[in-house]
Design a protein around this motif. Structure first.
Motif, PDB file in Angstrom:
ATOM      1  N   GLU B  96      43.337  -3.613 -29.794  1.00 22.14           N
ATOM      2  CA  GLU B  96      43.135  -5.051 -29.548  1.00 22.14           C
ATOM      3  C   GLU B  96      43.305  -5.374 -28.063  1.00 22.14           C
ATOM      4  O   GLU B  96      42.651  -6.263 -27.548  1.00 22.14           O
ATOM      5  CB  GLU B  96      44.126  -5.880 -30.388  1.00 22.14           C
ATOM      6  CG  GLU B  96      43.716  -6.037 -31.854  1.00 22.14           C
ATOM      7  CD  GLU B  96      42.610  -7.072 -32.047  1.00 22.14           C
ATOM      8  OE1 GLU B  96      42.384  -7.893 -31.148  1.00 22.14           O
ATOM      9  OE2 GLU B  96      41.966  -7.057 -33.118  1.00 22.14           O
ATOM     10  N   HIS B  98      42.445  -3.505 -25.721  1.00 28.51           N
ATOM     11  CA  HIS B  98      41.386  -2.787 -25.013  1.00 28.51           C
ATOM     12  C   HIS B  98      41.932  -1.691 -24.109  1.00 28.51           C
ATOM     13  O   HIS B  98      41.268  -1.285 -23.149  1.00 28.51           O
ATOM     14  CB  HIS B  98      40.487  -3.740 -24.223  1.00 28.51           C
ATOM     15  CG  HIS B  98      39.897  -4.842 -25.061  1.00 28.51           C
ATOM     16  ND1 HIS B  98      39.158  -4.590 -26.202  1.00 28.51           N
ATOM     17  CD2 HIS B  98      39.981  -6.180 -24.962  1.00 28.51           C
ATOM     18  CE1 HIS B  98      38.796  -5.743 -26.744  1.00 28.51           C
ATOM     19  NE2 HIS B  98      39.291  -6.728 -26.013  1.00 28.51           N
ATOM     20  N   GLY B 102      37.288   0.830 -29.414  1.00 32.56           N
ATOM     21  CA  GLY B 102      37.109   0.802 -30.866  1.00 32.56           C
ATOM     22  C   GLY B 102      38.089  -0.138 -31.541  1.00 32.56           C
ATOM     23  O   GLY B 102      38.743  -0.962 -30.894  1.00 32.56           O
ATOM     24  N   ALA B 103      38.180  -0.020 -32.875  1.00 31.99           N
ATOM     25  CA  ALA B 103      39.035  -0.914 -33.654  1.00 31.99           C
ATOM     26  C   ALA B 103      39.421  -0.213 -34.948  1.00 31.99           C
ATOM     27  O   ALA B 103      38.771   0.734 -35.385  1.00 31.99           O
ATOM     28  CB  ALA B 103      38.304  -2.218 -33.956  1.00 31.99           C
ATOM     29  N   VAL B 150      36.786   2.632 -36.205  1.00 33.59           N
ATOM     30  CA  VAL B 150      35.356   2.413 -35.972  1.00 33.59           C
ATOM     31  C   VAL B 150      35.118   2.162 -34.482  1.00 33.59           C
ATOM     32  O   VAL B 150      35.976   1.624 -33.788  1.00 33.59           O
ATOM     33  CB  VAL B 150      34.784   1.216 -36.771  1.00 33.59           C
ATOM     34  CG1 VAL B 150      34.892   1.444 -38.265  1.00 33.59           C
ATOM     35  CG2 VAL B 150      35.477  -0.081 -36.386  1.00 33.59           C
TER      36      VAL B 150
END
Lengths: 81, 227
Positions: B96, B98, B102-103, B150
Motif C-alpha cells: 500500500e 508503494h 503489486g497488491a 497480484v
C-alpha cells in the motif's frame, strides 16, 4: 452542500472471488439469467460547499490517494443530484 | 560492541509484534518498540512490520496504517536503504505504501488459511535472506485471508527477470497468488515482504513447525554487524 459518489471497482483483470461466490449463490436462490457478478465499494462524500471543479479535483485526489488502490482498482466520481 | 537495534512497529490492531520482538531478542539483537503515532524511528538499524489487522483491515488491508506518522518517517528511510521486513499485514502495508510493487487481494478460495506451509527461498541476495541457500525449502506458518499476490504483467515480468521473487509457495499454492509468489523484494534488496510468518517459527517450545524463521533474523544481524 453537495454529495459526491465515488465508486471503486477491482480492475477487470483482477480476480474477484467475492463476486464469484455471489454469482454462485444466485442460482441456488432461484435467480437465473446472471452470468457474472463483480463486487465493489461505494463512498458517499458530503461536501461542505458546492461540487465545483476545485472540489471535484480534490475528490479525485482523495480517491487516488486513499479510497482506491489504483494498482488493483478503478474508480469513478459523480455528483448526486 | 552494542547489539543491533531492530524496531518492531505496533499499529492499532497489530497482533504479532510481541512474537516479532521475541524473535529479534532470541537472535541476539535489541527489539525497539516503535509506535504508529510517533514521528520517530528511534535510530534503529532495521525495522520489522509485523502482521495482524491494523485498523481492522478497514478500507483495504494496510490502507490506513500506510499513512500513519511512523510510516511517513519509515517510507523515506526505507527508500534510502534502511532494511525493512514486512510479514503478512506488514507485507500488505509495504505494498500500500508503494515500497513494494503489486497488491495482496482476497484469497482465491475465499477461506482464511491457517496452516504450516512449505516455501522455497528463491533469492538470498536480500538483507533478510542471506543466511538461507538458494532453492532451500523451509516451513513457516501462514495465516491470512488476503494473501493473493497480484501485479500487472509488466511488473511480474520485472520481478521475475530481476530475481526479486524472494519466496514461492511449494507443494501447492494456498491462495491463488500469481506465479506462486509468497514474498518479494525491492530493487535494492533492503525491503522484503512476505505472507508467511518467520517470527512464529523460531522456537521448538511454542509448537512451531520448524525454526526456519531464525534465518531471517540471523541474516539481518550479520548484515548489520558487517555494515
Amino acid at each position: 452542500m453537495a454529495r459526491v459518489i465515488v465508486d471503486v471497482m477491482l480492475k477487470p483483470e483482477i480476480l474477484d472471488p467475492q463476486g464469484q461466490a455471489i454469482a454462485r449463490a444466485l442460482p441456488r436462490l432461484g435467480f437465473s439469467g446472471v452470468s457474472g457478478v463483480r463486487q465493489g465499494k461505494r463512498f458517499e462524500l458530503e461536501l461542505d460547499g458546492p461540487a465545483d471543479e476545485a472540489a471535484l479535483s480534490d475528490v479525485r485526489k482523495m480517491a487516488e490517494t486513499l479510497l482506491a488502490n489504483t494498482v488493483i482498482e478503478d474508480f469513478s466520481i459523480r455528483v448526486e443530484e | 560492541m552494542s547489539a543491533a537495534r531492530v524496531g518492531v512497529v505496533t499499529f492499532p490492531g497489530t497482533l504479532d509484534d510481541q512474537d516479532a520482538a521475541r524473535a529479534v531478542r532470541l537472535a541476539g539483537a535489541e527489539a525497539v518498540p516503535l509506535w504508529h503515532a510517533d514521528h520517530d524511528l528511534k535510530g534503529v538499524d532495521a525495522v520489522f512490520l509485523p502482521g495482524g489487522f491494523s485498523y481492522g483491515d478497514y478500507l483495504r488491508c494496510g490502507a490506513i496504517s500506510r499513512f500513519s506518522p511512523l510510516m511517513t518517517e519509515l517510507i523515506p528511510a526505507a527508500q534510502a536503504g534502511l532494511p525493512v521486513l514486512g510479514t503478512c499485514n506488514g507485507f500488505q502495508i509495504l505494498c500500500e505504501a508503494h515500497l513494494l510493487p503489486g497488491a495482496l487481494t482476497r484469497n482465491e478460495g475465499l477461506h482464511y488459511i491457517c496452516r504450516d506451509q512449505r516455501i522455497r527461498v528463491e533469492s538470498t541476495r536480500t538483507a533478510w535472506t542471506a543466511d538461507f541457500a538458494d532453492g532451500q525449502e523451509i516451513v513457516l506458518p501462514i495465516k491470512h485471508g488476503e494473501g493473493r499476490y497480484v501485479a500487472d504483467a509488466a511488473t511480474l515480468a520485472a520481478l521475475e527477470g530481476e530475481g526479486r521473487v524472494v519466496f514461492r509457495y511449494a507443494g501447492g499454492n494456498p491462495n491463488g497468488s500469481l506465479n506462486d509468489i509468497a514474498g518479494i523484494t525491492n530493487e535494492a534488496g533492503n525491503i522484503v515482504g512476505l505472507m508467511p510468518h518467520p517470527e512464529h517459527a523460531v522456537e521448538d517450545l511454542t509448537g512451531a513447525p520448524s525454526v526456519d524463521g531464525r534465518g531471517f533474523f540471523t541474516s539481518i544481524l550479520k548484515r548489520l554487524v558487517n555494515a
